[in-house]
Motif scaffolding. Structure first.
Motif, mmCIF file in Angstrom:
data_model
loop_
_atom_site.group_PDB
_atom_site.id
_atom_site.type_symbol
_atom_site.label_atom_id
_atom_site.label_comp_id
_atom_site.label_asym_id
_atom_site.label_seq_id
_atom_site.Cartn_x
_atom_site.Cartn_y
_atom_site.Cartn_z
ATOM 1 N N ARG A 172 0.834 -1.199 0.000
ATOM 2 C CA ARG A 172 0.000 0.000 0.000
ATOM 3 C C ARG A 172 0.866 1.245 0.000
ATOM 4 O O ARG A 172 0.534 2.244 -0.630
ATOM 5 N N GLU A 173 2.002 1.155 0.721
ATOM 6 C CA GLU A 173 2.942 2.276 0.712
ATOM 7 C C GLU A 173 3.409 2.561 -0.701
ATOM 8 O O GLU A 173 3.468 3.709 -1.126
ATOM 9 N N GLU A 174 3.743 1.500 -1.402
ATOM 10 C CA GLU A 174 4.188 1.643 -2.790
ATOM 11 C C GLU A 174 3.173 2.393 -3.617
ATOM 12 O O GLU A 174 3.503 3.285 -4.390
ATOM 13 N N PHE A 175 1.896 1.983 -3.465
ATOM 14 C CA PHE A 175 0.817 2.611 -4.229
ATOM 15 C C PHE A 175 0.751 4.094 -3.919
ATOM 16 O O PHE A 175 0.683 4.942 -4.807
ATOM 17 N N HIS A 176 0.785 4.408 -2.611
ATOM 18 C CA HIS A 176 0.708 5.820 -2.225
ATOM 19 C C HIS A 176 1.904 6.600 -2.736
ATOM 20 O O HIS A 176 1.779 7.772 -3.110
ATOM 21 N N SER A 215 2.822 11.553 -8.742
ATOM 22 C CA SER A 215 2.014 12.343 -9.679
ATOM 23 C C SER A 215 1.655 13.684 -9.062
ATOM 24 O O SER A 215 1.587 14.694 -9.741
ATOM 25 N N ARG A 216 1.418 13.662 -7.752
ATOM 26 C CA ARG A 216 1.077 14.927 -7.102
ATOM 27 C C ARG A 216 2.231 15.913 -7.190
ATOM 28 O O ARG A 216 2.043 17.117 -7.283
ATOM 29 N N ALA A 217 3.448 15.336 -7.155
ATOM 30 C CA ALA A 217 4.627 16.207 -7.202
ATOM 31 C C ALA A 217 4.840 16.791 -8.583
ATOM 32 O O ALA A 217 5.577 17.753 -8.754
ATOM 33 N N THR A 218 4.237 16.232 -9.594
ATOM 34 C CA THR A 218 4.440 16.756 -10.944
ATOM 35 C C THR A 218 3.161 17.425 -11.442
ATOM 36 O O THR A 218 2.984 18.630 -11.365
ATOM 37 N N PRO A 267 -2.493 23.658 -10.028
ATOM 38 C CA PRO A 267 -3.907 23.751 -9.649
ATOM 39 C C PRO A 267 -4.730 24.554 -10.638
ATOM 40 O O PRO A 267 -5.885 24.236 -10.918
ATOM 41 N N LEU A 268 -4.120 25.597 -11.197
ATOM 42 C CA LEU A 268 -4.885 26.410 -12.136
ATOM 43 C C LEU A 268 -5.299 25.581 -13.340
ATOM 44 O O LEU A 268 -6.452 25.580 -13.759
#
Lengths: 293, 518, 288
Positions: free
Chosen positions: C83-87, C93-96, C101-102
């Protein structure tokens, strides 16, 4: 003896009194029966039979002169030959009790008796006459339209008959003769209304259509008494699902019950996967094997 | 070509191997697996074990009825015309000749009277629909009463309930296609229900029916919904449903050698597959026999749907009966707020079905809430093992059955020769009184059955010995016992607390044994 | 596989089943050409499928294939590490992509706008309600006619009469269907008469106010002590009182059937005096 008492005892006076009483009685009877229509000689014996039958079978509920009896039977003065013919030929009359719904049943009278009663009741009053119904003259398709517009709501599209409220039932039509159909439309027997807007052509057509309902089912397969989707649903459960469940019981039941020993232990082919997964919720380091399936 | 190099070591065919004896089928399959690298997968699949309890086959009844629906339905689409265009019927059935009918009705008449074998296929199709929903219902009941909807199969339960809804939708759209008096009446009622929805009702009916009732569009619109949209959705969800069963493996009842971490039964190939295929043919046989022998939805008797016509005994197909009963039995309540109205049929036609299906979807979460059990379960309960769950299930089935009876209330009244009003009142009372009584009775029966002493069908307790002093002994370590499908420590204490003293003595003895063994 | 003696009975049963299946197919083929196609084709096909099914099951159950084996079940768990791997992957992706946000908001807005674009075509499915439901084909002076176009004479004989009528010029219009009754005049209540009746003739909309079925059932139950007249809808058994403005007296209906005010014209036929005073049949939430 005084002159008055001699007069009162005179046989002539007695005779006059008797004749007068008889005449009065006859006059009352005739008046009671309403305007007696001109009768030709051939009706005579029929009317006599009818009158006898009426007196013994019908007057108890419908009154000696057809005026009806409160709480027992309605007046027959507005019933014509159609009504009498209908109730007698379908066995609806005599009715055991006024609370019961008059239902079709075994006919109680012979043909001659029916004709006699019909003729007699005709003399009591006025009402619709026996219609001349000939299905061959009618248009079957139009009859079907009229049937669905006027009749199906109570008698069901298949002619099976259904309850209409208050514990009354519209009867099954499959055994009705065309004349009965016509009579019922004209007189509105029992809980049925009068369909005054339907003329003789319409009645012929409806009778022709009802005859087709009577025939063996057009498709050659059997219906469930025309009761519709409810019967079909029951049939699906009882005739299809229950046998299928029984078949699954046969198929799936292990031959010797649950106490049979296990003959073989099979492992999934993928041993690596199986081994890695034997510890639920243990913190196992992921095994990243290169090119494993 | 690599297929010549592949050798099969474990002679599955049981004969002396040798490539010359491999049949066409075997070689064709090999041709595919060697090109896709799925040889191991296929072998695993063939060795996959499925449990064999007969109630596990009920889902297959539904699956195979659906297959028959697809096959017969496809055939019918070659003949059916989904249009309300008016024409004069000039076909073989005399009582309707000259009548103005829609093209849809006309095509169904032609299928029934002029296409040789058409009536058989049509009746098979309709009977299959009735059987399909029935099979789904008993399958759902089995899953519920064995607790097989619990984690990790709660996902599959939701998909299953969605499949049930789709099955009902398929049936409804299907029987509305012939445009006969009976189904036209049903559409009229549907129109009224949608119309009554606050805010959007009227607009929605105009969108769906292409205008005011009756319009000339609805049959034409239901046709693609019935043959494309709904079957497509069913096939997709069914595939996911089966894939999940495949991947998660089927649940099994407790018994000797059965644990949470194995599956006991028979392998897919050849035993299970042959039985399954045999069951398919048997389902086909039953449905074909029904179609061959019994009328269903004789549209020629109902005639084309026309204005102002009505028939008694106007019920939808059986599976919509719960909605019909709700409409008939619901008291004449209506809510007026200012100039607006919450119609009676909002309650009976929208709220009641929503509650029913909402409840069905929510079953796994209700169970979790009531039992606090969030663990994975691969062992099926016997209904008696979960008295409350079984009781609630029995109560729900009672309530829904009363609704089904309500839907046939005029047929019941006509058959028993009593007034419809009386049947109504009786059913309304039964709806209120029946479920609590059913719950109580069922729960009591479950507890009584659980209570029975003796080693007869005691899968949940491993082989039990009777001691000289009258108590019982379970000669296993507690962990093995749990694994073997037995109860956790304290389990029998819980049961004893739950119900009356009657079972306490034995329960205490069991739990004492359990503690003794630890 | 353990060596098992062949179960003769089962074997014979399987053979018989397959033979029946073969015969069934032939019966089906012949049955197709017979006069009673449905029955013989169907019975033949059923026998054929049934025979195959029974044969297969008998084979699987009793002959050589009965087995009772166990297989390990891999627990369907993910380890915390997995599960850690998945997160972690998602975090990547969140970091890229997630740093814009715009753009994300504008993307959401564009998709919503695209959806809005489809509202039009969906709206083409049906026209806007234009008040068609507020009026029927009935109007003052319109004669009541049967489905064949024949007008109804006021002095037509027979009491407790029933007919289905339409407005002249509007035959077959669904919203204008009317159920016409004639009862003995004294039976009608005052408010019914006040609305518009003629010598015992009274007319109501035939569309049930519960769910729209045609109310075609008129029962005259003349059991002592009194005659009960009922207008019943065959769909859900709503009961209306025909002598009292068709108000609901039983079943699920909550609103009375709208009454059509009728009178007679110079030629002695029934005519309507006006359209209905409210929408007919089942209504929308704001048509109360």
């Amino acid at each position: 003896m005084s002159r008055l008492s001699r007069l009162l005892h005179s046989p002539v006076l007695v005779a006059v009194a008797l004749v007068g009483a008889l005449a009065g009685g006859v006059a009352l009877a005739v008046a009671d029966a309403g305007a007696a229509p001109a009768q030709d000689g051939s009706d005579g014996p029929l009317l006599e039979l009818g009158s006898e039958l009426y007196a013994t079978q019908c007057s108890n509920c419908h009154g000696v002169s057809g005026g009806g009896v409160e709480g027992r039977g309605p007046t027959l003065r507005t019933e014509g030959t159609a009504a009498t013919d209908f109730v007698l030929r379908t066995g609806r009359m005599p009715l055991a009790s006024p609370e019961m719904q008059a239902q079709a049943g075994p006919v109680r009278y012979s043909e001659e008796e029916i004709l006699a009663l019909v003729a007699f009741v005709d003399t009591l009053g006025d009402g619709p006459a026996i219609p001349d119904v000939d299905p061959a003259r009618g248009d079957v398709a139009r009859g079907g339209e009229l049937y669905r517009l006027n009749c199906a709501a109570c008698h069901v599209a298949s002619g099976a008959g259904a309850p209409i409220g208050g514990g009354r039932q519209a009867p099954n039509l499959l055994d009705s003769t065309p004349t009965e159909v016509g009579e019922a439309i004209l007189i509105g027997p029992g809980a049925m209304p009068v369909f005054g807007a339907l003329d003789a052509d319409d009645i012929d057509s409806i009778a022709a259509y009802i005859e087709t309902l009577d025939e063996e089912n057009a498709a050659g397969t059997s219906s469930f008494g025309g009761a519709g989707p409810v019967a079909e649903g029951l049939a699906a459960w009882l005739l299809a699902l229950v046998p299928l469940i029984a078949l699954t019981r046969w198929i799936g039941r292990p031959k010797a019950g649950r106490d049979r020993p296990v003959v073989e232990e099979l492992d999934p082919l993928d041993e690596a996967v199986a081994d890695r997964r034997t510890e639920p919720s243990a913190d196992v380091a992921p095994v990243r094997s290169e090119g494993s399936s | 070509m690599t297929d010549h190099d592949t050798t099969v070591e474990t002679g599955e065919t049981g004969d002396d191997g040798g490539r010359a004896r491999r049949g066409v089928v075997e070689r064709s399959v090999e041709a595919v697996t060697t090109r896709t690298g799925t040889s191991t997968w296929l072998t695993t699949t063939l060795r996959k074990v499925f449990p064999t309890h007969f109630s596990f086959l009920w889902g297959e009844l539904a699956l195979y009825s659906f297959v028959i629906l697809l096959l017969t339905g496809t055939y019918l689409t070659f003949f059916f015309e989904g249009s309300q265009e008016e024409l004069i019927y000039a076909g073989d059935y005399e009582p309707l000749r000259g009548q103005e009918v829609s093209a849809a009705f006309d095509s169904v008449m032609r299928i029934s009277f002029e296409t040789k074998g058409g009536l058989l296929i049509r009746q098979m199709h309709h009977w299959a629909a009735l059987v399909f929903v029935g099979a789904v219902a008993i399958h759902m009941a089995r899953v519920y009463f064995t607790g097989a909807f619990r984690r990790p199969r709660d996902l599959n339960w939701v998909i299953g309930v969605a499949l049930l809804v789709l099955a009902l939708a398929a049936g409804f759209t299907g029987y509305s296609l012939p445009d006969d008096l009976l189904s036209g009446t049903g559409l009229r009622i549907t129109h009224a229900i949608i119309l009554s929805i606050p805010f959007v009702g009227e607009r929605l009916t105009y969108l769906i029916f292409g205008g005011d009732w009756p319009g000339t569009d609805i049959v034409g619109r239901l046709y693609p919904v019935h043959i494309l949209l709904i079957p497509g959705l069913i096939i997709v969800l069914l595939t996911v449903h089966l894939a999940l069963v495949w991947h998660q493996k089927h649940t099994q009842f407790r018994g000797p050698g059965r644990t949470q971490s194995n599956v006991v039964g028979e392998r897919v190939w050849p035993a299970f597959a042959l039985k399954s295929i045999g069951l398919f043919f048997l389902v086909a046989a039953v449905i074909t026999a029904m179609g061959a022998l019994f009328d269903i939805n004789a549209v020629w008797l109902y005639g084309p749907y026309d204005v102002a016509e009505a028939t008694s005994y106007a019920q939808p197909d059986w599976y919509i009966g719960f909605l019909e009963g709700s409409l008939r039995l619901f008291p004449p309540w209506e809510t007026r707020i200012g100039g607006f109205m919450i119609n009676n049929i909002v309650y009976s036609g929208i709220v009641v079905p929503t509650l029913i299906f909402g409840g069905l979807f929510a079953v796994p979460w209700i169970e979790r809430r009531l039992t606090g059990d969030h663990a994975d379960h691969h062992l099926a309960d016997r209904p008696r093992d979960a008295p409350n769950r079984t009781g609630i299930g029995a109560a729900s089935i009672t309530a829904v059955t009363v609704l089904f009876l309500g839907g046939s209330q005029d047929v019941i009244a006509g058959t028993l020769n009593v007034s419809v009003g009386r049947v109504n009142t009786a059913l309304q009372i039964l709806f209120l009184v029946g479920p609590p009584v059913a719950f109580w009775l069922t729960r009591r029966s479950c507890l009584a059955l659980l209570d029975r002493p003796g080693p007869e069908r005691t899968e949940r307790r491993a082989p039990i010995e009777r001691l000289a002093d009258g108590g019982y002994r379970v000669p296993l370590e507690v962990e093995d016992w749990m694994d073997a499908g037995g109860a956790a420590p304290g389990h029998f204490d819980r049961i004893a607390e739950e119900h009356s003293v009657r079972g306490t003595k034995q329960a205490h003895t069991h739990s004492e044994n359990a503690r003794r063994e630890t | 596989m353990t060596d098992r003696p062949v179960n003769t009975r089962a074997h014979r049963a399987a053979v018989a089943s397959f033979v029946v299946a073969i015969v069934g197919g032939i019966v089906a083929a012949w049955g197709y050409w017979s006069d009673e196609t449905e029955v013989w084709l169907g019975v033949g096909l059923a026998a054929s499928s049934g025979g195959i099914g029974l044969g297969l099951v008998a084979w699987a159950k009793y002959l050589d294939l009965d087995e009772h084996v166990a297989q390990r079940r891999a627990p369907l768990r993910t380890t915390p590490a997995e599960r850690e791997e998945f997160h972690t992957e998602l975090a990547r992706s969140r970091a890229t992509v997630g740093r814009r946000p715009l753009l994300a908001a504008l993307l959401g807005g564009s998709l919503a706008s695209l959806a809005v674009g489809f509202v039009g075509p969906i709206g083409s499915l049906g026209p806007r309600p234009r008040g068609e439901r507020d009026a029927t084909a009935w109007a003052a002076g319109r004669r009541l006619v049967t489905a064949d176009g024949e007008p109804i004479a006021v002095d037509s004989e027979g009491f407790d009469q029933l007919a289905t009528v339409f407005p002249e010029g509007g035959i077959g219009r669904d919203d204008s269907q009317v159920v016409l009754l004639r009862v003995i005049p004294g039976l009608l209540t005052e408010r019914t008469v006040a609305r518009g009746t003629v010598e015992g003739w009274v007319a109501y909309s035939k569309i049930c106010t519960h769910a729209g079925c045609s109310v075609g059932l008129f029962g005259v139950d003349s059991r002592p002590p009194e005659t009960i007249r009922q207008l019943v809808c065959p769909c859900h058994q709503s009961v209306f009182d025909p002598v009292d403005s068709a108000r609901p007296v039983g079943g699920p209906a909550t609103r009375s059937l709208p009454q059509l005010a009728i009178g007679s014209d110079d030629e002695g036929f029934l005519v309507a005096l006006d359209d209905f005073d409210r929408p007919v049949g089942p209504v929308a939430w704001d048509e109360a």
